[in-house]
Every structure is written in C-alpha cells, then in structure tokens.
Design an enzyme around this catalytic site. Structure first.
Site, PDB file in Angstrom:
ATOM      1  N   ASP A 158      -1.897  -7.971 -11.089  1.00 37.52           N
ATOM      2  CA  ASP A 158      -0.797  -7.654 -12.012  1.00 37.52           C
ATOM      3  C   ASP A 158      -0.924  -8.614 -13.194  1.00 37.52           C
ATOM      4  OD1 ASP A 158       1.752  -7.599 -13.365  1.00 37.52           O
ATOM      5  OD2 ASP A 158       2.446  -6.399 -11.668  1.00 37.52           O
ATOM      6  N   ILE A 159      -1.377  -8.076 -14.307  1.00 34.16           N
ATOM      7  CA  ILE A 159      -1.688  -8.925 -15.466  1.00 34.16           C
ATOM      8  C   ILE A 159      -0.419  -9.597 -15.995  1.00 34.16           C
ATOM      9  CG2 ILE A 159      -2.768  -8.972 -17.741  1.00 34.16           C
ATOM     10  CD1 ILE A 159      -4.200  -6.331 -16.934  1.00 34.16           C
ATOM     11  N   ASN A 180      -4.787   7.330 -16.526  1.00 39.05           N
ATOM     12  CA  ASN A 180      -3.409   7.835 -16.614  1.00 39.05           C
ATOM     13  C   ASN A 180      -3.169   8.383 -18.007  1.00 39.05           C
ATOM     14  OD1 ASN A 180      -2.292   5.674 -18.384  1.00 39.05           O
ATOM     15  ND2 ASN A 180      -2.856   4.389 -16.634  1.00 39.05           N
ATOM     16  N   LYS A 238     -24.033   8.060  -8.772  1.00 39.42           N
ATOM     17  CA  LYS A 238     -23.126   9.205  -8.785  1.00 39.42           C
ATOM     18  C   LYS A 238     -22.940   9.743  -7.362  1.00 39.42           C
ATOM     19  CE  LYS A 238     -22.390  13.729 -10.703  1.00 39.42           C
ATOM     20  NZ  LYS A 238     -23.022  14.925 -11.203  1.00 39.42           N
ATOM     21  N   LYS A 263       8.505  -9.678 -11.936  1.00 38.49           N
ATOM     22  CA  LYS A 263       7.278 -10.035 -12.656  1.00 38.49           C
ATOM     23  C   LYS A 263       7.426 -11.315 -13.470  1.00 38.49           C
ATOM     24  CE  LYS A 263       5.380  -5.407 -12.816  1.00 38.49           C
ATOM     25  NZ  LYS A 263       4.134  -4.771 -13.226  1.00 38.49           N
TER      26      LYS A 263
HETATM   27  N1  CTP Z   1       1.330  -4.335 -15.627  1.00 38.10           N
HETATM   28  C1  CTP Z   1       0.289  -5.263 -15.654  1.00 38.10           C
HETATM   29  N2  CTP Z   1      -0.670  -5.226 -14.707  1.00 38.10           N
HETATM   30  C2  CTP Z   1      -0.646  -4.308 -13.725  1.00 38.10           C
HETATM   31  C3  CTP Z   1       0.405  -3.349 -13.687  1.00 38.10           C
HETATM   32  C4  CTP Z   1       1.365  -3.372 -14.666  1.00 38.10           C
HETATM   33  O1  CTP Z   1       0.266  -6.093 -16.543  1.00 38.10           O
HETATM   34  N3  CTP Z   1      -1.606  -4.294 -12.805  1.00 38.10           N
HETATM   35  C5  CTP Z   1       2.383  -4.416 -16.634  1.00 38.10           C
HETATM   36  C6  CTP Z   1       2.426  -3.288 -17.623  1.00 38.10           C
HETATM   37  O2  CTP Z   1       1.647  -3.563 -18.767  1.00 38.10           O
HETATM   38  C7  CTP Z   1       3.910  -3.220 -17.946  1.00 38.10           C
HETATM   39  C8  CTP Z   1       4.574  -3.651 -16.682  1.00 38.10           C
HETATM   40  O3  CTP Z   1       3.588  -4.368 -15.964  1.00 38.10           O
HETATM   41  O4  CTP Z   1       4.271  -4.166 -18.936  1.00 38.10           O
HETATM   42  C9  CTP Z   1       5.172  -2.581 -15.836  1.00 38.10           C
HETATM   43  O5  CTP Z   1       4.232  -1.703 -15.352  1.00 38.10           O
HETATM   44  P1  CTP Z   1       4.633  -0.512 -14.354  1.00 38.10           P
HETATM   45  O6  CTP Z   1       3.411   0.275 -14.115  1.00 38.10           O
HETATM   46  O7  CTP Z   1       5.846   0.205 -14.831  1.00 38.10           O
HETATM   47  O8  CTP Z   1       5.082  -1.313 -13.074  1.00 38.10           O
HETATM   48  P2  CTP Z   1       4.422  -1.433 -11.663  1.00 38.10           P
HETATM   49  O9  CTP Z   1       3.978  -2.817 -11.479  1.00 38.10           O
HETATM   50  O10 CTP Z   1       3.414  -0.379 -11.473  1.00 38.10           O
HETATM   51  O11 CTP Z   1       5.675  -1.176 -10.720  1.00 38.10           O
HETATM   52  P3  CTP Z   1       6.171   0.214 -10.045  1.00 38.10           P
HETATM   53  O12 CTP Z   1       4.968   0.839  -9.447  1.00 38.10           O
HETATM   54  O13 CTP Z   1       7.186  -0.242  -9.056  1.00 38.10           O
HETATM   55  O14 CTP Z   1       6.793   1.019 -11.134  1.00 38.10           O
END
Ligand code: CTP
Length: 409
Positions: A301-302, A207, A284, A337
């Site tokens: 989700d960390i 990203n 590959k 979260k």
């Molecule tokens: N985050 C994380 N681990 C993940 C995804 C996100 O720790 N697998 C953490 C990011 O570091 C940030 C927060 O969660 O602090 C929000 O991330 P965001 O991408 O905005 O949220 P999403 O969980 O992707 O929710 P949505 O798709 O609904 O926006």
C-alpha cells in the site's frame, strides 16, 4: 482575490472580454469594467455587468458616478488594470497621454500596473504609428502582449487577433505574482492513473482509471508554482505544463518511484493502484485444457507506507473510490492509511474517464462535500486548499505553539 479593472476597447474582439471576465471570476478575482464608447457598440454594458456582477462604467460625465466614486478612485482601487481589447486608437491615445474619455482619463491618472492585450487589423498593427505607440507604451512600463496570428474578422490574415482569454488570464496571474503562486518553493508528489500487473509478457490486470483527475491535480498544483513530480501509471494523457513526469507500469514500480522522489512537502495519491499482483509467468501462458488459476499476492500500500514512513510529507492526501457508503468508508480509510485528508468520490456513476467529479473532502475535522464540477475545477480547488494548508502548517510550526500531528485537519 485581486481587484481587476478591465477596460474594454471598441473592436470586434470586445465579445471575448465576456469570456475573460468569466475566467477571472472563476479564478476568484473581482472584476470591474470600464467600456469605451466604441466598445458599447460591440457588447452591451448589461452583458458585462451581469458577468462581472458589478456596475459598468462608460462615461466620464456621469455626475452620479463622480459623486459615488470619482474616476481617480476607480483606477486606484484596482490591483491591476487590464485593457482587452486594446485597439490601435486606444493605444495611440494612451501613448500620447490624451485623456478624452473615461478609459484614457483613468489610465493617465493612475500608477496601477497596466496590461494591454491588443486586437486590431493586421495593417493597423504593422503601421509605423502603432509600432511607435507600442514601443512608447512598453518604455512607459505598460505590459503589452503580442497579438495572436490568424484569420481576422475583417477577412485578412496575420498578427492582430486578441490573444485567447486563457492566455490573457495567465499573463494576469504572472503579473499579479506572489499570491498567484502560493505553492512556489514547495515540492509536491502526485500519483495518477491505473497500474498494470503483468500476468505474462503479453497480458495484464488493470482497472478503469483514466488518470484525468490526477493529471488535472498535478497541473493545477504546478500552476500555483510548486515543483511537481507526477508518477503516472499507463495512460494516454499529455504531461501538464511545468510537471516532471515519471512513467511506471506496476504498483511495485510506482512504490519504488515514490520512494525515489522523496522528500516532498505534500503527496497527493490519486492513482488507482492495483491491490493485487500475479506471479508473472516468464513466457506467454498457452491455452490448455483447463484455464490457468491466477494466484494473487497483495501489493504494497503505497499511501499507507508513505504516510507511516520516516520521510512522511507534511501533508498526505489519499483518494477513495467507493461505490457505496462513501463517507464511512473514506473516514475509516483516512485513519487506517494514516492520511491527513481523503478525497472521497462515488464511482458508481460515470466518473471513470468522464469530465466531472463529485467529491467529499474528509479531514480530521469533518467532511466537506463539494458540488459536482469538472475534474479541472476539483483540481484547482484542491490545489488551493493544499496551498492554504501548507501555509497554516508553516505558521503553526514557526509559532512553535502546537506540535504537529500527522492527522492534523
Ligand atoms: N493506494 C495506494 N497503494 C495501494 C492501494 C491504494 O497507494 N496498493 C492509495 C490510492 O492511491 C488511494 C488510496 O490508497 O489514494 C485509496 O485506494 P482504494 O483503492 O480506494 O483503497 P483500498 O486500499 O483498495 O481499500 P478498499 O479495497 O477497502 O476500498
């Protein structure tokens, strides 16, 4: 906030006092200026008054000032006296204990700590008389910075240039000590940057995160004295001073590194973690007749795992990058979260890779919208808020009156 009395000596480097005042004000300090007669030939009292937002003192013989505030009070009301630039002449008069103008009189009449940043011609700096004066002043307890080396306004080259204003500010903060390092003794985890999710040995999903905001936050927190572990996805950024960096590639690597880094007092999850990964092909993927289908699996989700886990830091801060309905989404994300705070930013503009950021701090008690500012300023402000909040949590805990809830604003 500390009160700094800045004595500006009469040298060409006096113009750098303007930047010094600006930086000190940015750090939240109050600055009051005294100029020597010579200094006012290089910068005007009006300039320093505008920057310091205070009256500038120039003469011992201003009876009105003496009636309002004597020169003794002027120096005694300060937490620190800074002399920049400290000219050879000013150092000589100080070393000899001469009090023949406002600057030297108040220097003689005070026991407030003094920091001097010298600036002079290289031969003046090297002169035996200046060497003697510098040694005397250091023995008297004055903190005297070494001048920088380089090309000088007079066309010569060597040591004698005024240290850069940022270096003077760093020395001031070190001297002010204590409160300038409000995160001393705290362990803080920061995640930053994107993650790369491998498709095969040569391709990945990524990203647009540059990691800049997260790196700035790690640096700002370390500057306040914390022990910082920065878990960084693939970025091309220098490690901020005083930060321990762990480089990772994928979300799973990042999750593992976070677990290994615990326990922490606070965690600031700035990383733009990929939500999905691909089942990685061992070789590959070759171009065939039809494009391959990417089968995505959800990543851990960390932030949520940390916030709801057994080793939860006392303060967990998440980031929310949103392109619409920023605040409702951020509020919902905070609760979902299990984070204490969410720093929400609208990424529909030029935030990715840009210099500035507009953020909203979302806590249990409401939303604070910060004006658009450089990412470094966001980092600094957030670091200070974290320091204050951890102090509040300590106070609450030691008073034993309130039981701690994870979502305490
Ligand atoms: N985050 C994380 N681990 C993940 C995804 C996100 O720790 N697998 C953490 C990011 O570091 C940030 C927060 O969660 O602090 C929000 O991330 P965001 O991408 O905005 O949220 P999403 O969980 O992707 O929710 P949505 O798709 O609904 O926006």
């Amino acid at each position: 906030m500390k009160r700094i009395l800045l004595i500006v000596g009469g040298g060409i480097a006096a113009y750098k006092a303007c930047e010094l005042i600006r930086l000190l004000r940015k750090q939240g300090h109050a600055v009051r200026c005294v100029m020597t007669e010579g200094a006012s030939h290089f910068v005007t009292p009006m300039t320093l008054a505008a920057l310091s937002e205070d009256k500038v003192y120039t003469t011992l013989w201003d009876l009105k000032d003496e009636a309002e505030m004597g020169h003794i009070q002027l120096s005694r009301q300060a937490d620190l006296i800074v002399i920049a630039p400290a000219t050879a002449d000013l150092l000589a008069r100080m070393a000899a204990g001469i009090a023949d103008d406002l600057a030297t009189t108040l220097l003689l009449a005070t026991d407030t700590p003094v920091l001097a940043a010298p600036a002079m011609n290289v031969r003046m700096w090297d002169h035996a008389a200046t060497r003697r004066n510098v040694a005397t002043l250091r023995a008297d307890g004055v903190t005297l910075l070494d001048p920088d080396e380089g090309a000088m306004a007079c066309g010569e080259y060597g040591p004698g240039r005024l240290p850069e204003p940022v270096a003077i500010v760093a020395a001031i903060e070190r001297l002010l000590g204590g409160q300038a390092r409000p995160l001393a003794g705290r362990r803080v985890l920061v995640t930053a940057g994107p993650t790369h999710e491998a498709i095969d040995p040569v391709r990945y999903i990524a990203n647009r995160s540059s990691g800049r905001q997260g790196f700035a936050i790690a640096g700002a927190i370390a500057a306040l004295g914390a022990e910082v572990t920065l878990i960084a996805g693939p970025v091309t950024l220098a490690t901020p001073a005083g930060v321990t960096r762990v480089d990772v590639e994928s979300a799973q690597d990042m999750a593992d590194a976070v677990t290994r880094a615990l326990p922490m007092d606070a965690a600031i999850m700035v990383a733009a973690v990929a939500d999905w990964r691909v089942a990685k092909a061992p070789h590959k993927v070759k171009k065939g007749d039809t494009p391959p289908a990417l089968v995505l699996t959800e990543n851990v989700d960390i932030l949520a795992t940390l916030a709801k886990g057994p080793d939860r830091p006392r303060l967990v801060v998440g980031f929310a990058a949103e392109t619409q309905d920023v605040l409702p989404h951020a509020q919902a994300k905070r609760v979902r979260k299990g984070a204490d705070w969410i720093v929400a930013n609208d990424v529909s503009g030029d935030v990715f890779g840009g210099d500035a950021n507009t953020v909203h701090l979302v806590t249990a008690s409401g939303v604070e919208s910060w004006q658009r500012m450089p990412k470094e300023a966001v980092a600094d402000r957030l670091a200070r808020r974290i320091a204050e909040h951890l102090d509040v949590l300590d106070t609450v805990q030691s008073s034993g009156r309130v039981s701690l809830r994870p979502d305490q604003g």
